[in-house]
Design a protein around this motif. Structure first.
Motif, mmCIF file in Angstrom:
data_model
loop_
_atom_site.group_PDB
_atom_site.id
_atom_site.type_symbol
_atom_site.label_atom_id
_atom_site.label_comp_id
_atom_site.label_asym_id
_atom_site.label_seq_id
_atom_site.Cartn_x
_atom_site.Cartn_y
_atom_site.Cartn_z
ATOM 1 N N HIS A 45 0.836 -1.209 0.000
ATOM 2 C CA HIS A 45 0.000 0.000 0.000
ATOM 3 C C HIS A 45 0.867 1.254 0.000
ATOM 4 C CE1 HIS A 45 0.784 -1.406 3.968
ATOM 5 N NE2 HIS A 45 0.084 -0.503 4.588
ATOM 6 N N ASN A 46 1.123 1.833 1.145
ATOM 7 C CA ASN A 46 1.930 3.049 1.157
ATOM 8 C C ASN A 46 3.401 2.723 1.351
ATOM 9 O OD1 ASN A 46 -0.310 4.586 0.757
ATOM 10 N ND2 ASN A 46 -0.699 4.893 2.935
ATOM 11 N N CYS A 47 4.224 3.707 1.036
ATOM 12 C CA CYS A 47 5.666 3.518 1.073
ATOM 13 C C CYS A 47 6.275 4.608 1.949
ATOM 14 C CB CYS A 47 6.198 3.610 -0.350
ATOM 15 S SG CYS A 47 7.981 3.480 -0.476
ATOM 16 N N GLU B 150 7.314 0.009 4.940
ATOM 17 C CA GLU B 150 5.851 0.012 4.897
ATOM 18 C C GLU B 150 5.284 0.291 6.275
ATOM 19 O OE1 GLU B 150 4.385 -2.943 1.318
ATOM 20 O OE2 GLU B 150 4.434 -3.679 3.371
ATOM 21 N N ARG C 179 0.288 12.316 -3.962
ATOM 22 C CA ARG C 179 0.967 11.082 -3.574
ATOM 23 C C ARG C 179 1.699 11.218 -2.246
ATOM 24 N NH1 ARG C 179 0.839 6.308 -6.420
ATOM 25 N NH2 ARG C 179 0.756 6.681 -8.659
ATOM 26 N N LEU D 236 1.762 11.811 1.291
ATOM 27 C CA LEU D 236 0.916 11.860 2.479
ATOM 28 C C LEU D 236 1.634 12.572 3.618
ATOM 29 C CD1 LEU D 236 -0.458 8.207 2.323
ATOM 30 C CD2 LEU D 236 -1.439 10.288 1.347
ATOM 31 N N LEU E 25 4.507 7.943 1.097
ATOM 32 C CA LEU E 25 3.940 8.055 -0.244
ATOM 33 C C LEU E 25 2.775 7.102 -0.418
ATOM 34 C CD1 LEU E 25 7.298 7.831 -2.158
ATOM 35 C CD2 LEU E 25 5.788 9.827 -2.143
ATOM 36 N N ARG E 26 1.760 7.567 -1.129
ATOM 37 C CA ARG E 26 0.667 6.681 -1.490
ATOM 38 C C ARG E 26 1.128 5.837 -2.688
ATOM 39 N NH1 ARG E 26 -4.499 8.186 -0.378
ATOM 40 N NH2 ARG E 26 -3.949 10.386 -0.489
ATOM 41 N N MET E 27 1.188 4.533 -2.514
ATOM 42 C CA MET E 27 1.560 3.637 -3.622
ATOM 43 C C MET E 27 0.464 2.594 -3.724
ATOM 44 S SD MET E 27 4.725 4.559 -4.628
ATOM 45 C CE MET E 27 5.631 3.195 -5.342
ATOM 46 N N SER E 28 0.187 2.156 -4.939
ATOM 47 C CA SER E 28 -0.929 1.229 -5.031
ATOM 48 C C SER E 28 -0.485 -0.229 -4.987
ATOM 49 C CB SER E 28 -1.739 1.506 -6.279
ATOM 50 O OG SER E 28 -0.912 1.445 -7.402
ATOM 51 N N CYS F 254 6.504 -1.231 -6.677
ATOM 52 C CA CYS F 254 7.316 -0.019 -6.703
ATOM 53 C C CYS F 254 8.546 -0.274 -7.567
ATOM 54 C CB CYS F 254 7.728 0.318 -5.272
ATOM 55 S SG CYS F 254 8.789 1.750 -5.132
ATOM 56 N N GLU G 147 5.765 3.550 -10.566
ATOM 57 C CA GLU G 147 4.809 2.434 -10.533
ATOM 58 C C GLU G 147 4.672 1.836 -11.917
ATOM 59 O OE1 GLU G 147 1.605 3.319 -6.974
ATOM 60 O OE2 GLU G 147 1.085 3.766 -9.038
#
Lengths: 304, 304
Positions: free
Chosen positions: A34-36, A135, B18, B20, B30-33, B36, B135
């Motif tokens: 999810h987030n990094c 994470e 992105r 946060l 960071l918002r990552m889905s 990476c 991404e």
């Protein structure tokens, strides 16, 4: 040099379930859910180490460890690290291998994939730049801005005099941060890189509050006492504990009832000490046994 | 210096959906889905630039651009970058600002969040280390190992002589890579950082095949012609196109029927040229108009 080094590194790097694509391409690919959480620290000859006086393995280890300490301060689980090197031309290959020989066991210890990097030679001194990715746990991240008046100030370990060796060989408080973050309600955290008083003042500034410290409660490391004796310059062990950088212990803001539970349950092998309280009014203060409060100037390593 | 600089940077950095959590904490969030893509490039004084001869804005821009070019080579969408600096003490603050003034517009152009970094001063020359995170698209990433015999060798743009200025001011082929990756079936890609023949040989090695080049088809940049004239050393414009580093164009492996469609549809503003074919037998080869094949030694920038 670089292609020979990458060949060596490819042999040495263990596979890692997070690393979908490793060395040998234009970039690495990591499995992230999810987030990094991302952080970067760069160490240089003459500021962070002297190559002539220090085993390169300790330098490589430290370059990763300081980044893992930042992830610990966020309550984040390490996932991967990327390593960029500027190596002096003479003996570059051997030096690169030694840096990694120090770094790889620590990466393994904290289950951190090495997701490649960049290896360069030049006519300058050694520079090692590590970027670590982590994470958040299900509880989210710990920031510097969450402390509330009434929260207690807690620290892990004992402080001061790290320059006698612990500034290289410390264990980043990843395991402690993850356990505390999982089992207790924490409001805020940072790691002590610049010095207890200075890093605590950063939490206060970001949280819009102040803190009162009980000086007698501050856990002073034997190294601080030894350093004060060695130097004989009138700087007390307590002053070392308050202002020496690179302890890489955690400062936590914890609500009072949770603090009680924590100190009762003692969930860590590492000592955890309550050294004061966050307060409404800005600034750092000391509080003596009679409740008298006097201002404390934050001191520590100021980045030039 | 660092706290003053961070104050300046906090004012300058735009918010980004992105990011946060940005500057001012132990790490950024960071918002990552899902996965990476991560890459790192470090530039040093005397190897990648001479500060005395080059506007620091161009250096800062390039430090990010080379990383974005790596993401383009992976067919990945940029998300964020982290910047670590080792600055010479004299004039450090002004230099840091100028580096960012060059870097920030490029970050904005490619929608890349600046997720903090590390800013240091020391007694050495300038080092700038950037780590970029991206991404994959729904089509996954493009690797160096996907080329198959029969695939065509395609390149974007025209090649050679980048040292006359394009090695600083190139546009990373992010938009081109994402468009091609979305609409066409590509097997493999890399960017030209070390030189066409050398980077193509890397695809061949990783894919376990070879490539035959049609030398007459190679798009030669005007800079390669100018450079050959200026130097008058007998190195032809074609030789420059084959072996000069830092074109930062893309080399693609594309199946034959898809190549036909690509060349017919011309989806890019940038030229896209078929310059040869991947073949079963290892190595690089040239093929003349009569079909005669001779070996070609990969040349380019070899990292010391």
């Amino acid at each position: 040099m670089e292609s020979e080094f990458i060949g060596w590194l490819r042999e040495r790097l263990p596979s890692h379930p997070r690393l979908l694509l490793g060395l040998g391409d234009d970039a690495a690919v990591l499995r992230m859910s999810h987030n990094c959480v991302v952080t970067s620290d760069l160490l240089t000859e003459g500021v962070d180490f002297y190559l002539a006086e220090c085993d390169p393995r300790r330098i490589g280890r430290k370059a990763l460890a300081v980044n893992l300490s930042d992830l610990a301060a966020m309550g984040a689980k390490p996932v991967a690290a990327v390593v960029a090197l500027a190596l002096p031309r003479s003996g570059a290959l051997e030096l690169a291998k030694q840096l990694y020989e120090g770094l790889l066991p620590l990466a393994d210890q904290f289950d951190t994939a090495i997701a490649g990097g960049d290896t360069n030679t030049w006519d300058g001194p050694l520079v090692i730049s590590v970027t670590a990715l982590g994470e958040p746990t299900e509880r989210g991240v710990l920031t510097r801005s969450g402390a509330k008046p009434g929260d207690r100030v807690l620290v892990t370990g004992s402080l001061g005099g790290s320059i006698l060796g612990r500034h290289f060989d410390f264990t980043p408080r990843i395991a402690e941060a993850l356990l505390l973050q999982e089992r207790y309600r924490l409001h805020s955290a940072t790691d002590i890189s610049d010095g207890l008083s200075l890093d605590l003042s950063h939490i206060c500034e970001e949280s819009g509050c102040g803190a009162e410290l009980d000086l007698e409660a501050i856990p002073i490391h034997d190294d601080a006492t030894r350093l004060a004796e060695q130097r004989g310059d009138g700087v007390t062990p307590l002053a070392h504990a308050l202002s020496d950088g690179e302890d890489f212990e955690l400062i936590l803001a914890v609500p009072p009832e949770e603090t009680e539970r924590l100190l009762r349950e003692k969930p860590l092998a590492t000592p955890l000490t309550c050294i004061g309280e966050f307060v409404q009014h800005a600034g750092l203060w000391t509080r003596d046994a009679h409740g008298a409060v006097t201002p404390l100037t934050p001191r520590g390593y100021r980045h030039e």
